[in-house]
Design a protein around this motif. Structure first.
Motif, PDB file in Angstrom:
ATOM      1  N   ALA A 167      36.131  26.763  28.202  1.00 23.41           N
ATOM      2  CA  ALA A 167      35.007  27.637  28.520  1.00 23.41           C
ATOM      3  C   ALA A 167      35.298  28.345  29.845  1.00 23.41           C
ATOM      4  CB  ALA A 167      33.713  26.838  28.578  1.00 23.41           C
ATOM      5  N   ASP A 168      34.606  27.968  30.924  1.00 25.90           N
ATOM      6  CA  ASP A 168      34.833  28.619  32.218  1.00 25.90           C
ATOM      7  C   ASP A 168      35.100  27.609  33.324  1.00 25.90           C
ATOM      8  OD1 ASP A 168      34.545  31.541  31.789  1.00 25.90           O
ATOM      9  OD2 ASP A 168      32.582  30.958  31.019  1.00 25.90           O
ATOM     10  N   TYR A 169      35.587  26.448  32.959  1.00 25.86           N
ATOM     11  CA  TYR A 169      35.974  25.421  33.922  1.00 25.86           C
ATOM     12  C   TYR A 169      37.472  25.570  34.153  1.00 25.86           C
ATOM     13  CZ  TYR A 169      36.219  20.687  35.995  1.00 25.86           C
ATOM     14  OH  TYR A 169      36.411  19.606  36.837  1.00 25.86           O
ATOM     15  N   ARG A 170      37.839  26.196  35.292  1.00 20.31           N
ATOM     16  CA  ARG A 170      39.255  26.469  35.511  1.00 20.31           C
ATOM     17  C   ARG A 170      39.569  26.600  37.000  1.00 20.31           C
ATOM     18  NH1 ARG A 170      37.169  31.498  34.344  1.00 20.31           N
ATOM     19  NH2 ARG A 170      37.201  31.121  32.103  1.00 20.31           N
ATOM     20  N   LEU A 171      40.801  26.313  37.339  1.00 19.19           N
ATOM     21  CA  LEU A 171      41.323  26.578  38.678  1.00 19.19           C
ATOM     22  C   LEU A 171      42.101  27.883  38.627  1.00 19.19           C
ATOM     23  CD1 LEU A 171      43.074  24.218  41.190  1.00 19.19           C
ATOM     24  CD2 LEU A 171      44.277  26.270  40.424  1.00 19.19           C
ATOM     25  N   VAL A 172      41.850  28.743  39.609  1.00 12.93           N
ATOM     26  CA  VAL A 172      42.571  30.010  39.717  1.00 12.93           C
ATOM     27  C   VAL A 172      42.968  30.211  41.168  1.00 12.93           C
ATOM     28  CG1 VAL A 172      42.506  32.492  39.295  1.00 12.93           C
ATOM     29  CG2 VAL A 172      41.178  30.961  37.829  1.00 12.93           C
ATOM     30  N   SER A 173      44.209  30.555  41.395  1.00 13.82           N
ATOM     31  CA  SER A 173      44.668  30.789  42.768  1.00 13.82           C
ATOM     32  C   SER A 173      44.178  32.147  43.262  1.00 13.82           C
ATOM     33  CB  SER A 173      46.193  30.735  42.829  1.00 13.82           C
ATOM     34  OG  SER A 173      46.764  31.871  42.200  1.00 13.82           O
ATOM     35  N   SER A 174      44.127  32.304  44.574  1.00 17.04           N
ATOM     36  CA  SER A 174      43.686  33.580  45.153  1.00 17.04           C
ATOM     37  C   SER A 174      44.672  34.697  44.814  1.00 17.04           C
ATOM     38  CB  SER A 174      43.545  33.448  46.672  1.00 17.04           C
ATOM     39  OG  SER A 174      44.769  33.037  47.255  1.00 17.04           O
ATOM     40  N   ARG A 175      45.939  34.333  44.623  1.00 20.74           N
ATOM     41  CA  ARG A 175      46.952  35.333  44.239  1.00 20.74           C
ATOM     42  C   ARG A 175      46.606  35.939  42.888  1.00 20.74           C
ATOM     43  NH1 ARG A 175      53.331  34.115  42.812  1.00 20.74           N
ATOM     44  NH2 ARG A 175      53.955  36.289  42.487  1.00 20.74           N
ATOM     45  N   VAL A 176      46.215  35.085  41.931  1.00 20.72           N
ATOM     46  CA  VAL A 176      45.817  35.570  40.610  1.00 20.72           C
ATOM     47  C   VAL A 176      44.530  36.391  40.713  1.00 20.72           C
ATOM     48  CG1 VAL A 176      45.070  34.866  38.305  1.00 20.72           C
ATOM     49  CG2 VAL A 176      46.957  33.667  39.410  1.00 20.72           C
ATOM     50  N   LEU A 177      43.596  35.943  41.540  1.00 19.12           N
ATOM     51  CA  LEU A 177      42.332  36.662  41.687  1.00 19.12           C
ATOM     52  C   LEU A 177      42.529  38.054  42.268  1.00 19.12           C
ATOM     53  CD1 LEU A 177      39.908  33.865  42.963  1.00 19.12           C
ATOM     54  CD2 LEU A 177      39.944  34.942  40.707  1.00 19.12           C
ATOM     55  N   ARG A 178      43.455  38.192  43.173  1.00 18.65           N
ATOM     56  CA  ARG A 178      43.719  39.521  43.735  1.00 18.65           C
ATOM     57  C   ARG A 178      44.239  40.466  42.656  1.00 18.65           C
ATOM     58  NH1 ARG A 178      45.075  36.441  48.423  1.00 18.65           N
ATOM     59  NH2 ARG A 178      47.231  36.190  47.747  1.00 18.65           N
ATOM     60  N   GLU A 179      45.091  39.964  41.778  1.00 17.91           N
ATOM     61  CA  GLU A 179      45.566  40.793  40.672  1.00 17.91           C
ATOM     62  C   GLU A 179      44.443  41.039  39.667  1.00 17.91           C
ATOM     63  OE1 GLU A 179      48.424  42.218  40.732  1.00 17.91           O
ATOM     64  OE2 GLU A 179      49.163  41.138  42.483  1.00 17.91           O
ATOM     65  N   PHE A 180      43.623  40.023  39.455  1.00 13.99           N
ATOM     66  CA  PHE A 180      42.529  40.135  38.491  1.00 13.99           C
ATOM     67  C   PHE A 180      41.488  41.152  38.939  1.00 13.99           C
ATOM     68  CE2 PHE A 180      38.513  38.736  36.550  1.00 13.99           C
ATOM     69  CZ  PHE A 180      38.893  38.680  35.222  1.00 13.99           C
ATOM     70  N   SER A 181      41.371  41.356  40.242  1.00 12.51           N
ATOM     71  CA  SER A 181      40.378  42.306  40.755  1.00 12.51           C
ATOM     72  C   SER A 181      40.674  43.739  40.320  1.00 12.51           C
ATOM     73  CB  SER A 181      40.309  42.235  42.286  1.00 12.51           C
ATOM     74  OG  SER A 181      41.550  42.614  42.869  1.00 12.51           O
ATOM     75  N   ASP A 182      41.894  43.997  39.839  1.00  5.53           N
ATOM     76  CA  ASP A 182      42.244  45.328  39.344  1.00  5.53           C
ATOM     77  C   ASP A 182      41.709  45.569  37.934  1.00  5.53           C
ATOM     78  OD1 ASP A 182      43.592  46.074  41.658  1.00  5.53           O
ATOM     79  OD2 ASP A 182      45.498  45.242  40.975  1.00  5.53           O
ATOM     80  N   PHE A 183      41.213  44.514  37.277  1.00  5.92           N
ATOM     81  CA  PHE A 183      40.594  44.679  35.963  1.00  5.92           C
ATOM     82  C   PHE A 183      39.172  45.221  36.185  1.00  5.92           C
ATOM     83  CE2 PHE A 183      44.168  42.255  35.017  1.00  5.92           C
ATOM     84  CZ  PHE A 183      44.312  42.019  33.656  1.00  5.92           C
ATOM     85  N   LYS A 184      38.960  46.452  35.860  1.00 10.16           N
ATOM     86  CA  LYS A 184      37.712  47.132  36.237  1.00 10.16           C
ATOM     87  C   LYS A 184      36.682  47.214  35.122  1.00 10.16           C
ATOM     88  CE  LYS A 184      39.308  48.088  40.342  1.00 10.16           C
ATOM     89  NZ  LYS A 184      38.792  47.372  41.534  1.00 10.16           N
ATOM     90  N   GLU A 185      36.949  46.668  33.938  1.00 14.76           N
ATOM     91  CA  GLU A 185      35.993  46.853  32.848  1.00 14.76           C
ATOM     92  C   GLU A 185      34.654  46.201  33.140  1.00 14.76           C
ATOM     93  OE1 GLU A 185      39.075  44.050  30.780  1.00 14.76           O
ATOM     94  OE2 GLU A 185      39.087  45.403  32.509  1.00 14.76           O
ATOM     95  N   VAL A 186      33.604  46.820  32.594  1.00 13.88           N
ATOM     96  CA  VAL A 186      32.238  46.349  32.778  1.00 13.88           C
ATOM     97  C   VAL A 186      31.915  45.221  31.803  1.00 13.88           C
ATOM     98  CG1 VAL A 186      29.797  47.004  32.660  1.00 13.88           C
ATOM     99  CG2 VAL A 186      31.471  48.569  33.681  1.00 13.88           C
ATOM    100  N   ASN A 187      32.390  45.344  30.579  1.00 21.43           N
ATOM    101  CA  ASN A 187      32.166  44.329  29.552  1.00 21.43           C
ATOM    102  C   ASN A 187      33.212  43.240  29.715  1.00 21.43           C
ATOM    103  OD1 ASN A 187      30.111  45.921  27.803  1.00 21.43           O
ATOM    104  ND2 ASN A 187      31.816  47.339  28.062  1.00 21.43           N
ATOM    105  N   ILE A 188      32.831  42.123  30.326  1.00 18.11           N
ATOM    106  CA  ILE A 188      33.816  41.108  30.672  1.00 18.11           C
ATOM    107  C   ILE A 188      33.606  39.832  29.869  1.00 18.11           C
ATOM    108  CG2 ILE A 188      34.201  41.987  33.003  1.00 18.11           C
ATOM    109  CD1 ILE A 188      32.349  39.812  34.047  1.00 18.11           C
ATOM    110  N   PHE A 189      34.719  39.195  29.561  1.00 15.91           N
ATOM    111  CA  PHE A 189      34.744  37.909  28.883  1.00 15.91           C
ATOM    112  C   PHE A 189      35.870  37.126  29.555  1.00 15.91           C
ATOM    113  CE2 PHE A 189      36.024  35.169  25.246  1.00 15.91           C
ATOM    114  CZ  PHE A 189      34.818  34.508  25.074  1.00 15.91           C
TER     115      PHE A 189
END
Length: 323
Positions: A167-189
């Motif tokens: 589901a949404d129980y996960r560990l994510v590093s800040s490095r991945v989050l910085r790359e993920f911030s480039d995903f700009k879509e409004v409809n998110i899953f």
């Protein structure tokens, strides 16, 4: 570990009308953070970050009270209810510049917090994303268990890259989050988007518990809406199915035309309206379903082109501390 900088961990916890369960689970989250600190696995700057998703009860007041009494607690408040996925995203984006790793978890205490130990260990071993996967769903009702399992199988069949029973129980590093911030879509899953980022990942397995207190805020209606959003946000296969269905119907119609002409020439035409009505209803029903699916995609395109913010933070507990 003595010569290596310990990672700063932020627990990111979305909250919506959780006044009954917050006083219980907040203690558990704090104890887990302190346990990992004592084990020399995370730094003493680690925090618990609550995200108030426009709650109508006393949730935000409780979060503010926690932060005033203990620096380990922080909180942000969204300007209105934006839904679980956007609230979680808000917390992750808030934390990404403050920490080295985040662990997202629901507030209800159903996810086993002891699995965090394995998640942090996996991070130290090089994993940038660690998925919490349910090994059993015995606490779920038969209906919920079967529909959830069918959902993951359906998502895979549609071509969406999701981790089964995650589901949404996960560990994510800040490095991945910085790359993920480039995903700009409004409809998110989110559970289907993080695998798209890449990086080294692994899974840890745990048993899901009963909710500690309060009532679930995810009834069947919201679960179905989330499932449909996930499918239409990550896959265009439904559109391709419609194309294939349209092709099949065209071939069937062409064969039916040939059959009508042959019957007419052979003098075997029997007047009747039943077959005509059945054909019209069948084709009309299929057309309406297809238009509905196409309309869902058009609607998502419409929302994406507006480029409205996915969330707005109206207040932070850290602002109060700085004042």
């Amino acid at each position: 570990m003595k010569n290596k900088k310990l990672p700063c961990l932020y627990l990111v916890i979305p909250c919506y009308n959780e006044q009954e369960v917050l006083p219980i689970t907040s203690v558990l989250f704090k104890e887990k953070i302190e346990e990992l600190m004592a084990m020399n696995r995370i730094s003493e700057d680690s925090r618990v970050l609550f995200v108030n998703d426009g709650s109508k009860d006393c949730t935000w007041d409780i979060i503010k009270d926690f932060s005033e009494k203990d620096k380990i607690f922080e909180g942000i408040c969204l300007s209105r209810n934006r839904g679980h996925q956007n609230a979680l995203l808000a917390g992750l984006m808030e934390a990404k510049e403050k920490c080295d790793i985040t662990i997202s978890i629901d507030c209800d205490g159903q996810d086993d917090i002891n699995a965090m130990n394995q998640m942090v260990d996996a991070y130290h071993d090089g994993a940038q994303v660690v998925y919490g996967v349910r090994s059993k769903r015995e606490t779920d009702t038969f209906f919920k268990r079967k529909t959830a399992e069918s959902f993951y199988k359906l998502m895979k069949w549609f071509g969406a890259e999701v981790v089964y029973n995650h589901a949404d129980y996960r560990l994510v590093s800040s490095r991945v989050l910085r790359e993920f911030s480039d995903f700009k879509e409004v409809n998110i899953f989110l559970r289907g988007m993080f695998p798209l980022v890449g990086f080294k990942s692994t899974s840890v397995y745990y048993e899901r518990h009963e909710r500690i207190a309060g009532e679930s805020h995810y009834p069947l209606k919201k679960m179905l809406a989330l499932a449909f959003d996930g499918i239409t946000s990550l896959s265009i296969k439904p559109i391709r199915i419609i194309t294939g269905l349209g092709l099949c119907m065209s071939i069937a119609s062409f064969l039916a035309i040939i059959y009508v002409f042959v019957s007419l020439l052979a003098g075997m035409v029997v007047p009747g309206w039943s077959s005509t009505v059945l054909c019209i209803c069948l084709i009309g029903g299929i057309q309406l379903i297809c238009l509905g699916v196409i309309g869902e995609y058009v609607g998502k395109i419409y929302l994406e082109t507006k480029e409205r913010p996915r969330f707005i933070i109206s207040e932070r507990t850290t602002d109060r501390k700085n004042d």
